[in-house]
Design an enzyme around this catalytic site. Structure first.
Site, PDB file in Angstrom:
ATOM      1  N   ASP A  30       0.983  -1.274   0.047  1.00  0.00           N
ATOM      2  CA  ASP A  30       0.041   0.060  -0.033  1.00  0.00           C
ATOM      3  C   ASP A  30       0.911   1.213  -0.078  1.00  0.00           C
ATOM      4  O   ASP A  30       1.951   1.388   0.771  1.00  0.00           O
ATOM      5  CB  ASP A  30      -0.782   0.081   1.218  1.00  0.00           C
ATOM      6  N   ASN A  86     -12.996  -3.175   2.561  1.00  0.00           N
ATOM      7  CA  ASN A  86     -14.063  -1.992   2.801  1.00  0.00           C
ATOM      8  C   ASN A  86     -14.969  -2.331   1.407  1.00  0.00           C
ATOM      9  O   ASN A  86     -14.378  -2.322   0.465  1.00  0.00           O
ATOM     10  CB  ASN A  86     -13.334  -0.762   2.651  1.00  0.00           C
ATOM     11  N   GLY A  92     -15.588   3.078   3.687  1.00  0.00           N
ATOM     12  CA  GLY A  92     -14.322   3.533   3.380  1.00  0.00           C
ATOM     13  C   GLY A  92     -13.665   2.922   1.987  1.00  0.00           C
ATOM     14  O   GLY A  92     -12.495   3.442   1.958  1.00  0.00           O
ATOM     15  N   GLN A  93     -14.367   2.460   1.298  1.00  0.00           N
ATOM     16  CA  GLN A  93     -13.654   1.930  -0.099  1.00  0.00           C
ATOM     17  C   GLN A  93     -13.526   3.158  -1.019  1.00  0.00           C
ATOM     18  O   GLN A  93     -14.514   3.804  -1.267  1.00  0.00           O
ATOM     19  CB  GLN A  93     -14.601   0.798  -0.632  1.00  0.00           C
ATOM     20  N   SER A  94     -12.197   3.254  -1.034  1.00  0.00           N
ATOM     21  CA  SER A  94     -11.795   4.472  -2.036  1.00  0.00           C
ATOM     22  C   SER A  94     -11.437   3.888  -3.491  1.00  0.00           C
ATOM     23  O   SER A  94     -11.199   4.876  -4.357  1.00  0.00           O
ATOM     24  CB  SER A  94     -10.579   5.332  -1.328  1.00  0.00           C
ATOM     25  N   HIS A  99     -10.318  -5.388  -3.100  1.00  0.00           N
ATOM     26  CA  HIS A  99      -8.779  -5.518  -2.408  1.00  0.00           C
ATOM     27  C   HIS A  99      -9.048  -6.009  -1.064  1.00  0.00           C
ATOM     28  O   HIS A  99      -9.827  -5.503  -0.280  1.00  0.00           O
ATOM     29  CB  HIS A  99      -8.156  -4.491  -2.782  1.00  0.00           C
ATOM     30  N   HIS A 101      -6.831  -5.854   2.443  1.00  0.00           N
ATOM     31  CA  HIS A 101      -5.611  -5.154   3.033  1.00  0.00           C
ATOM     32  C   HIS A 101      -5.227  -6.279   4.006  1.00  0.00           C
ATOM     33  O   HIS A 101      -5.880  -6.842   5.202  1.00  0.00           O
ATOM     34  CB  HIS A 101      -6.031  -3.908   3.940  1.00  0.00           C
TER      35      HIS A 101
END
Ligand code: AMP
Length: 113
Positions: A30, A86, A92-94, A99, A101
């Protein structure tokens, strides 16, 4: 998807610090690590989020968890690690490409914020 940043990383069109790659899955560090170890594990084929998992495409999710277990061992996360996905804006998924983490190397609190 042509405008998806993680599709571009999977295709090698955007550079990343790779932790693992095979035919269907990729893992990379990340850009804004939230723990001493912070790796993102993605399916190469575009899926929007955990809400997009179906009986037809779920095999890659099982494979992702095999990769996570292997990475956790390789990266020395003996004391434990956290896996987060997320799904959706309020979670909070941007980046709208599924994916996971993989976070480790420090203690975590529960529940998450
Ligand atoms: P989320 O907010 O759960 O969608 O997670 C997206 C993650 O992608 C964030 O932790 C970002 O720091 C990370 N990220 C965004 N762009 C990149 C990139 N080009 N390389 C590595 N990580 C990225």
């Amino acid at each position: 998807m042509s405008d998806c940043i993680f599709c571009k990383i999977a295709a090698g069109e955007i550079p990343s610090k790779k932790a693992y790659e095979d035919e269907t899955v990729m893992a990379f560090y990340d850009l804004e690590p939230q723990a001493p170890v912070h790796v993102l594990v993605i399916p190469k084929a575009h899926m929007q989020s955990a809400a997009s998992v179906t009986p037809e495409n779920s095999a890659v999710v099982a494979h992702i968890f095999e990769v996570i277990a292997r990475l956790a061992q390789e990266l020395g996360l003996k004391e434990g690690f956290r896996v987060v996905t997320n799904s959706g804006v309020s979670a909070g998924q941007s980046v709208p490409h599924l994916h996971f983490h993989l976070l480790g190397g420090r203690d975590f609190t529960w529940p998450p914020g």
